[in-house]
Motif scaffolding. Structure first.
Motif, PDB file in Angstrom:
ATOM      1  N   ARG A 218      -9.971 -27.485  79.615  1.00  0.00           N
ATOM      2  CA  ARG A 218     -11.409 -27.525  79.351  1.00  0.00           C
ATOM      3  C   ARG A 218     -11.879 -26.212  78.730  1.00  0.00           C
ATOM      4  O   ARG A 218     -12.696 -26.208  77.806  1.00  0.00           O
TER       5      ARG A 218
ATOM      6  N   ASN B 155     -13.328 -34.539  80.141  1.00  0.00           N
ATOM      7  CA  ASN B 155     -12.477 -35.386  80.982  1.00  0.00           C
ATOM      8  C   ASN B 155     -11.207 -34.752  81.525  1.00  0.00           C
ATOM      9  O   ASN B 155     -10.585 -35.342  82.414  1.00  0.00           O
ATOM     10  N   SER B 156     -10.801 -33.623  81.011  1.00  0.00           N
ATOM     11  CA  SER B 156      -9.521 -33.069  81.460  1.00  0.00           C
ATOM     12  C   SER B 156      -9.600 -32.622  82.924  1.00  0.00           C
ATOM     13  O   SER B 156     -10.559 -31.966  83.329  1.00  0.00           O
ATOM     14  N   PRO B 157      -8.571 -32.934  83.702  1.00  0.00           N
ATOM     15  CA  PRO B 157      -8.547 -32.474  85.089  1.00  0.00           C
ATOM     16  C   PRO B 157      -8.134 -30.995  85.203  1.00  0.00           C
ATOM     17  O   PRO B 157      -8.217 -30.418  86.273  1.00  0.00           O
ATOM     18  N   TYR B 158      -7.727 -30.397  84.086  1.00  0.00           N
ATOM     19  CA  TYR B 158      -7.228 -29.030  84.095  1.00  0.00           C
ATOM     20  C   TYR B 158      -8.259 -28.050  83.540  1.00  0.00           C
ATOM     21  O   TYR B 158      -8.730 -28.206  82.416  1.00  0.00           O
ATOM     22  N   GLU B 159      -8.582 -27.037  84.345  1.00  0.00           N
ATOM     23  CA  GLU B 159      -9.543 -26.011  83.913  1.00  0.00           C
ATOM     24  C   GLU B 159      -9.140 -25.385  82.581  1.00  0.00           C
ATOM     25  O   GLU B 159      -9.977 -25.183  81.715  1.00  0.00           O
TER      26      GLU B 159
ATOM     27  N   GLU C  72     -17.495 -28.860  87.142  1.00  0.00           N
ATOM     28  CA  GLU C  72     -17.224 -28.661  88.572  1.00  0.00           C
ATOM     29  C   GLU C  72     -16.607 -27.295  88.868  1.00  0.00           C
ATOM     30  O   GLU C  72     -16.657 -26.818  90.003  1.00  0.00           O
ATOM     31  N   SER C  73     -16.039 -26.663  87.856  1.00  0.00           N
ATOM     32  CA  SER C  73     -15.342 -25.395  88.038  1.00  0.00           C
ATOM     33  C   SER C  73     -16.247 -24.199  87.713  1.00  0.00           C
ATOM     34  O   SER C  73     -16.817 -24.121  86.627  1.00  0.00           O
TER      35      SER C  73
END
Length: 78
Positions: A20, A13-17, A47-48
């Protein structure tokens, strides 16, 4: 064991690479099967590209360690 679920939550869930990646690395080091599975899934679904590539490295390293563990060598001899 207490850290696995919060780390899974961060990995998913983290928006930060960076967060994650750190969660994946921590899960890899813990070695819990839930965490290893989540890393494997992140290779396909994160996504990254950066996160996917690092999760791939963590997962491959885990598989190599499993192949070279004394338990797997004993199983091969039987």
């Amino acid at each position: 064991d207490e850290a696995v679920v919060p780390l899974l939550r961060i990995l998913h869930n983290s928006p930060y690479e960076e967060m994650r990646i750190m969660a994946a690395l921590s899960l890899y080091k813990i070695g819990d099967s839930r965490g290893i599975f989540a890393i494997k899934q992140a290779i396909k679904f994160d996504e990254s590209t950066r996160v996917r590539n690092l999760c791939n490295k963590f997962y491959r390293t885990y598989l190599q360690a499993e192949e070279n563990s004394p338990e797997s060598l004993v199983a091969l001899k039987q």
